[in-house]
Design an enzyme around this catalytic site. Structure first.
Site, short mmCIF file in Angstrom:
data_model
loop_
_atom_site.label_atom_id
_atom_site.label_comp_id
_atom_site.label_asym_id
_atom_site.label_seq_id
_atom_site.Cartn_x
_atom_site.Cartn_y
_atom_site.Cartn_z
N ASP A 117 19.75 14.03 -12.40
CA ASP A 117 21.10 13.91 -11.84
C ASP A 117 21.40 12.42 -11.71
O ASP A 117 20.70 11.70 -10.97
CB ASP A 117 21.18 14.58 -10.47
CG ASP A 117 21.06 16.09 -10.55
OD1 ASP A 117 21.21 16.63 -11.65
OD2 ASP A 117 20.79 16.71 -9.51
N ASP A 168 27.04 27.42 -11.44
CA ASP A 168 26.60 27.03 -10.10
C ASP A 168 27.01 28.07 -9.08
O ASP A 168 28.02 27.91 -8.39
CB ASP A 168 27.19 25.67 -9.72
CG ASP A 168 26.78 24.57 -10.66
OD1 ASP A 168 25.62 24.14 -10.60
OD2 ASP A 168 27.62 24.12 -11.48
#
Length: 601
Positions: A298, A456
């Site tokens: 990330d 998600d």
């Protein structure tokens, strides 16, 4: 500035326009070379250029997909590159490499429109040194069934068809698989017991008519053609530039036997056919498609403006301190390089920095991809901000243009999140594929194998499965009030906004819209280290026929074998445990091998 950047490195406008407006009935896409038995309408002379150089490789880059890794691999082997711009460049080549990624029809149209068809056929028919990669192999056949019947170069008998998912295999075929060598061929001599990397939805099948061309096959549902060889002409369905290799410092020693992996040795043997090498036949370990272990980074800007690798705890990436600073776990390029050395099968970048209003203005992230691809020879995926947008000057950029810049900077696959949710919602509401969503645009041009949809979801607990309009499952761990069921609500904007669509419904919709792979996260499990959400992974991996990557929650090596043994996941991804060195990549693979799960070593 931004327009110039696009003009310099994006696919040619005519390629994007033609591909975006492709119709199976269009005569534009049905061109074919003259019959090999007839006299060509144009006379080509095969001659060496006066400026030819034995250390130059001619590269036929038709403008789609990531060829940066091929370029980097060739450079690392001591060769310079001359880009093919005309038919004469093909005829004058000392050695020609044709890497192809994307749609068969768009590639053939580009070759035909630029007058390269006859030159390319003439070059190959005269047994000149040639290496085709992926689509560069498929185009040698008579035709493809992709998006209607499209004629190829017609040099090898056979039709390129789609994998048959009814046999239980997931399409696209993505990952590290084994070869069955059919005959001696110099460039494959170092395969030994290793896997090589495939990513494709279409394949050519062996037949009595093309058997003399075949140098290796691969099994995935059926035995398909993995490579061909006739004289100096080679082509491979897999990606040698993504199949691993030592660092560039070791490559310049030109010692094939020192390679840890096979990918760059294949390129080396093609470029140095007269080199003295010792063939090492190892006991075969690779036998089938391996389960993939993926390292995820990330990436975002910290409060000082520097790009760092961070990791969230249920998507919160800030330290719980007085300063509340962004959690910093390292530098993106360095960490990616380390994971490649550690044996990660893929590296995934998720760009969570705040550039949402101007994706192409995020030059540091593009540089991360460029620098990483110089020394990391496994697939790279990037996600974040890949969508249509309009800049401050009113200039509109399509998601296709944005994705093109990421591909040209080194990405092999792009990941779409929120934009895919909106597209799926619209599709489920209307039942109409508009072709305008980022998912549809990009998969149409680059192929669905290049498009990942990142989902998600979070759990919404239920007393009874009929209490929701969305697909619910019985969960292993009951909810806070003892609820035994849950549906998985999809979110957008980094998990901050819930949508009225379930993960099951979204996964099935994006598969129909053109997604080639699903990255399945779970907000409830993120950063918890208690294992993947097996209920969720099983639900989605059973619902679709495309590969599913399990993400969120890994905390121990046992969690990887658990998700592979209990679900149909094709890969498992982790971040924090790798970044903090709690669980090394190699430890995961050693554990999986002990459990009898095939992995790339």
């Amino acid at each position: 500035m931004e327009s110039a950047m696009l003009r310099c490195s994006s696919p040619p406008p005519q390629f994007l326009a033609a591909a975006a407006n492709y119709s199976p009935d269009s005569q534009l896409f049905r061109c074919h070379k003259p019959s090999l038995n007839s006299k060509s309408s144009r006379s080509f002379s095969i001659r060496a250029s006066a400026s030819s150089n034995s250390s130059v490789v001619s590269l036929l880059d038709y403008g789609a997909g990531n060829v940066r890794s091929v370029r980097n691999a060739i450079h690392s082997l001591g060769f310079s590159i001359k880009d093919v711009e005309s038919p004469e460049d093909i005829l004058n080549a000392e050695r020609l490499v044709f890497p192809g990624v994307g749609a068969f029809a768009a590639a053939m149209d580009f070759i035909n429109q630029n007058g390269m068809t006859e030159a390319l056929c003439s070059y190959i028919e005269n047994d000149r040194p040639f290496l085709g990669i992926c689509l560069g192999l498929q185009l040698l056949f008579e035709s493809s069934e992709e998006k209607g019947t499209v004629k190829g170069l017609g040099l090898i008998p056979g039709v390129v068809g789609r994998f048959d998912s009814s046999s239980g295999c997931r399409v696209p075929h993505i990952g590290w698989n084994a070869l069955q060598i059919a005959k001696e061929t110099n460039i494959l001599d170092d395969i030994g017991d290793r896997h090589v990397y495939f990513v494709h939805s279409y394949r050519a099948m062996p037949s009595e008519e093309n058997k003399d061309w075949i140098s290796s096959t691969c099994h995935y549902g059926d035995n398909f053609i993995a490579s061909i060889r006739r004289g100096n002409v080679h082509a491979v369905q897999f990606h040698p530039e993504k199949s691993g290799g030592k660092s560039s410092k070791l490559l310049v020693l030109f010692c094939v036997s020192s390679y840890k992996n096979v990918g760059l040795s294949i390129l080396k043997r093609f470029l140095y056919p007269e080199s003295s090498t010792t063939k090492k036949l190892a006991k075969r370990k690779a036998s089938k498609l391996a389960k993939r272990v993926i390292a995820c980074l990330d990436v975002r800007a910290n409060d000082n403006g520097d790009l760092v690798v961070t990791k969230g705890d249920q998507y919160d990436v800030r330290e719980h301190t007085k300063e509340n600073e962004v959690r910093n776990l390292g530098k993106p390029v360095e960490l990616a390089g380390q994971y490649y050395k550690d044996g990660a099968d893929e590296v995934s970048f998720l760009n969570i920095t705040g550039f949402r209003d101007f994706p192409l203005g995020d030059l540091p992230m593009l540089q991360v991809l460029r620098y990483t691809s110089e020394n990391v020879f496994v697939p790279l995926t990037v996600g974040g901000g890949i969508r249509d947008f309009t800049d401050a000057n009113g200039r509109h950029y399509s998601s296709l243009e944005v994705a093109s810049e990421y591909f040209r900077s080194g990405a092999d696959k792009i990941s779409i999140g929120s934009d895919a949710v909106y597209a799926a919602e619209e599709y489920l509401k209307t039942g109409v594929k508009t072709g305008k969503s980022s998912l549809e645009q990009i998969s149409r041009v680059y192929g669905n194998q290049a498009v990942v949809v990142s989902i998600d979801p979070r759990r919404v607990y239920l007393v009874h499965p009929d209490d929701s309009a969305f697909k619910a499952v019985r969960v292993k761990n009951p909810g806070p009030n003892g609820e035994e069921y849950a549906w998985y609500q999809c979110t957008v904007n980094g998990g901050r906004e819930g949508r009225q669509i379930g993960a099951y419904e979204l996964a099935r919709a994006v598969e129909e819209l053109g997604a080639g792979e699903i990255l399945l996260n779970c907000i409830d499990c993120d950063g918890q280290g208690k294992g993947f959400d097996i209920d969720l992974v099983k639900l989605i991996s059973d619902a679709v026929n495309i590969p599913v990557v399990a993400s969120s929650g890994a905390g121990a090596v046992e969690h990887f074998s658990e998700v592979f043994n209990q679900t149909n996941a094709s890969a498992a991804l982790a971040a924090g445990i790798f970044h903090r060195k709690e669980v090394p990549v190699q430890a995961v693979k050693e554990h999986l091998l002990k459990e009898g799960i095939e992995v790339r070593t």
